[in-house]
Design a protein around this motif. Structure first.
Motif, PDB file in Angstrom:
ATOM      1  N   SER A 155       0.809  -1.221   0.000  1.00  0.00           N
ATOM      2  CA  SER A 155       0.000   0.000   0.000  1.00  0.00           C
ATOM      3  C   SER A 155       0.840   1.268   0.000  1.00  0.00           C
ATOM      4  N   GLY A 157       4.367   3.818  -1.208  1.00  0.00           N
ATOM      5  CA  GLY A 157       4.783   4.495  -2.439  1.00  0.00           C
ATOM      6  C   GLY A 157       5.307   3.523  -3.481  1.00  0.00           C
ATOM      7  N   VAL A 158       6.264   2.683  -3.109  1.00  0.00           N
ATOM      8  CA  VAL A 158       6.831   1.725  -4.065  1.00  0.00           C
ATOM      9  C   VAL A 158       5.837   0.584  -4.306  1.00  0.00           C
ATOM     10  N   SER A 178      -2.138  -3.412   5.666  1.00  0.00           N
ATOM     11  CA  SER A 178      -2.996  -3.451   6.852  1.00  0.00           C
ATOM     12  C   SER A 178      -4.470  -3.423   6.436  1.00  0.00           C
ATOM     13  N   ASN A 181      -6.175  -0.839   4.128  1.00  0.00           N
ATOM     14  CA  ASN A 181      -5.714  -0.731   2.736  1.00  0.00           C
ATOM     15  C   ASN A 181      -6.077  -1.928   1.860  1.00  0.00           C
ATOM     16  N   TYR A 196      -1.825  -7.958   7.099  1.00  0.00           N
ATOM     17  CA  TYR A 196      -0.776  -8.405   8.028  1.00  0.00           C
ATOM     18  C   TYR A 196      -1.215  -8.363   9.490  1.00  0.00           C
ATOM     19  N   ASN A 217      10.207  -6.435   7.901  1.00  0.00           N
ATOM     20  CA  ASN A 217       9.842  -6.672   9.295  1.00  0.00           C
ATOM     21  C   ASN A 217       9.935  -8.151   9.650  1.00  0.00           C
ATOM     22  N   ASN A 236      14.305  -4.253   0.268  1.00  0.00           N
ATOM     23  CA  ASN A 236      14.243  -2.872  -0.204  1.00  0.00           C
ATOM     24  C   ASN A 236      13.807  -1.902   0.872  1.00  0.00           C
ATOM     25  N   GLY A 238      14.975   0.958   3.757  1.00  0.00           N
ATOM     26  CA  GLY A 238      16.013   1.751   4.402  1.00  0.00           C
ATOM     27  C   GLY A 238      15.582   2.212   5.777  1.00  0.00           C
ATOM     28  N   TYR A 267      19.367  -3.706  -4.186  1.00  0.00           N
ATOM     29  CA  TYR A 267      19.647  -3.000  -5.427  1.00  0.00           C
ATOM     30  C   TYR A 267      19.487  -1.504  -5.190  1.00  0.00           C
ATOM     31  N   SER A 269      18.073   1.810  -7.318  1.00  0.00           N
ATOM     32  CA  SER A 269      17.383   2.266  -8.527  1.00  0.00           C
ATOM     33  C   SER A 269      17.895   3.655  -8.899  1.00  0.00           C
ATOM     34  N   HIS A 312       2.867   5.184   7.203  1.00  0.00           N
ATOM     35  CA  HIS A 312       1.610   4.567   6.766  1.00  0.00           C
ATOM     36  C   HIS A 312       0.952   5.332   5.627  1.00  0.00           C
ATOM     37  N   VAL A 313       1.782   5.847   4.709  1.00  0.00           N
ATOM     38  CA  VAL A 313       1.244   6.552   3.543  1.00  0.00           C
ATOM     39  C   VAL A 313       0.481   5.558   2.668  1.00  0.00           C
TER      40      VAL A 313
END
Ligand SMILES: NC(=O)c1ccc[n+]([C@@H]2O[C@H](COP(=O)([O-])OP(=O)(O)OC[C@H]3O[C@@H](n4cnc5c(N)ncnc54)[C@H](OP(=O)(O)O)[C@@H]3O)[C@@H](O)[C@H]2O)c1
Length: 321
Positions: A155, A157-158, A178, A181, A196, A217, A236, A238, A267, A269, A312-313
């Motif tokens: 849910s 950005g990526v 969650s 979403n 989840y 997680n 992926n 950070g 990786y 990007s 939680h965007v």
């Protein structure tokens, strides 16, 4: 020009709206009149200078660029003498430093024509996050039609781009998010949605050819349990670790990968025009569309970054300029 300015590393509320000099387009550069700037968690890292490794890019002791923001959509204002792909007035989108400002400038390889069927806000939401999803699934994961892929953090950005891009490749997609979403992740094309708060994707006995983990997680061994014997795990995230813990987290898959039958990958990007054009084609064929959670005016950039930091965007946050 008006810009959000950052003199030192620290929390987003240290940022100020100020007048600064407009950038100048050199030989290969495109100067863009910014209409919208997309934000993502990496912008929060650059503002805080943390995780520390980020400073190798953003400046060791103080911010190198002084204006946050990396994703942009707007009009070309001016071009350098070597620019062949764009002319003043063109509508473009792309990735360059300092986009939380009225003007931003970068080499022509960092921009592509804006998809006709997107607003400036929607186009600005795309570059970094959609390219991160494309590079993970196409280049690192080598995703094939009918393979089973799981997107953890579906849910975000990526993740919202990853679900749609994986579907466009003909894969069978499971998205983890969650409860609030679940409907959104299903609406963008996930064949299966795992809430989840109700279910642990590493415990259900289902196996995936590819797991694209934007959250990290779960432990490596838990994730590997949910992979097919020859499957690939792309890590992926950070967020959530600092200092030595972060170094261990970055290095562990590299160290373990030669001894594991499954592929464990990280990786980086990097934005480029060719792949922005790939995204444009997906958007114009109706296979990809950004999910926008909130838009903020330029002066409210600190609040926008603070919202992203909460983790939680729903899709993307965009600044309108
Ligand atoms: N490799 C690269 O070059 C590259 C490029 C760009 C970004 N990144 C990295 O990609 C990661 C994801 O970025 P993003 O922009 O997608 O972040 P984001 O927009 O903040 O999304 C985070 C998502 O994680 C979900 N989430 C939180 N806890 C979860 C859990 N326990 N299980 C499953 N989902 C959970 C949240 O959904 P809910 O609200 O439903 O909990 C939220 O939507 C970041 O760590 C970033 O550093 C890497």
């Amino acid at each position: 020009m008006k810009a959000i300015v950052q003199d030192k590393y620290g929390p987003p509320d240290g940022l100020e709206l100020r007048d600064i000099d407009k950038p100048v387009a050199k030989d290969d550069d495109v100067l863009v009149r910014v209409r919208a700037a997309g934000l993502h968690i990496g912008d929060c890292f650059s503002v805080r200078g943390a995780p520390f490794a980020m400073r190798l890019y953003s400046g060791l002791l103080k911010p190198k660029y002084g204006v946050p923001g990396y994703d942009v959509a707007g009009h070309v204002e001016a071009v350098g003498t070597d620019v062949k792909h764009f002319k003043p007035g063109d509508e473009v989108y792309g990735a360059c430093n300092g986009t939380c400002a009225e003007y931003a400038c970068a080499g022509q390889d960092k921009f592509a024509p804006k998809p006709d069927n997107l607003t400036f806000e929607e186009a600005a939401a795309m570059p970094t996050s959609a390219l991160a999803a494309l590079h993970a699934l196409r280049d690192v994961g080598k995703l094939q039609p009918e393979q089973k892929v799981l997107i953890n953090g579906a849910s975000g950005g990526v993740g919202t781009f990853a679900v749609q891009i994986a579907r466009s490749f003909g894969a069978e997609v499971a998205g983890v998010c969650s409860t609030r979403n679940v409907d959104m992740v299903r609406s963008i094309g996930a064949d299966h949605v795992i809430d989840y708060t109700q279910e642990d994707f590493t415990q259900g006995g289902r196996r995936y050819d590819l797991i694209f983990d934007n959250v990290e997680n779960r432990s490596l061994s838990e994730c590997r349990r949910a992979l097919t014997p020859g499957g690939t795990l792309i890590l992926n995230s950070g967020t959530g670790a600092q200092g030595i813990a972060m170094l261990v987290r970055l290095a562990k898959p590299l160290v373990l990968s030669p001894f594991a039958r499954q592929n464990l990958r990280r990786y980086l990007s990097v934005a480029n025009r060719k792949d922005l054009v790939v995204l444009t084609k997906l958007v114009e064929s109706g296979k990809l569309r950004p999910v926008i959670d909130k838009t903020y005016p330029l002066r409210e950039t600190p609040a926008a970054l603070g919202y992203i930091e909460q983790g939680h965007v729903q899709g993307k946050v965009v600044i309108t300029v």
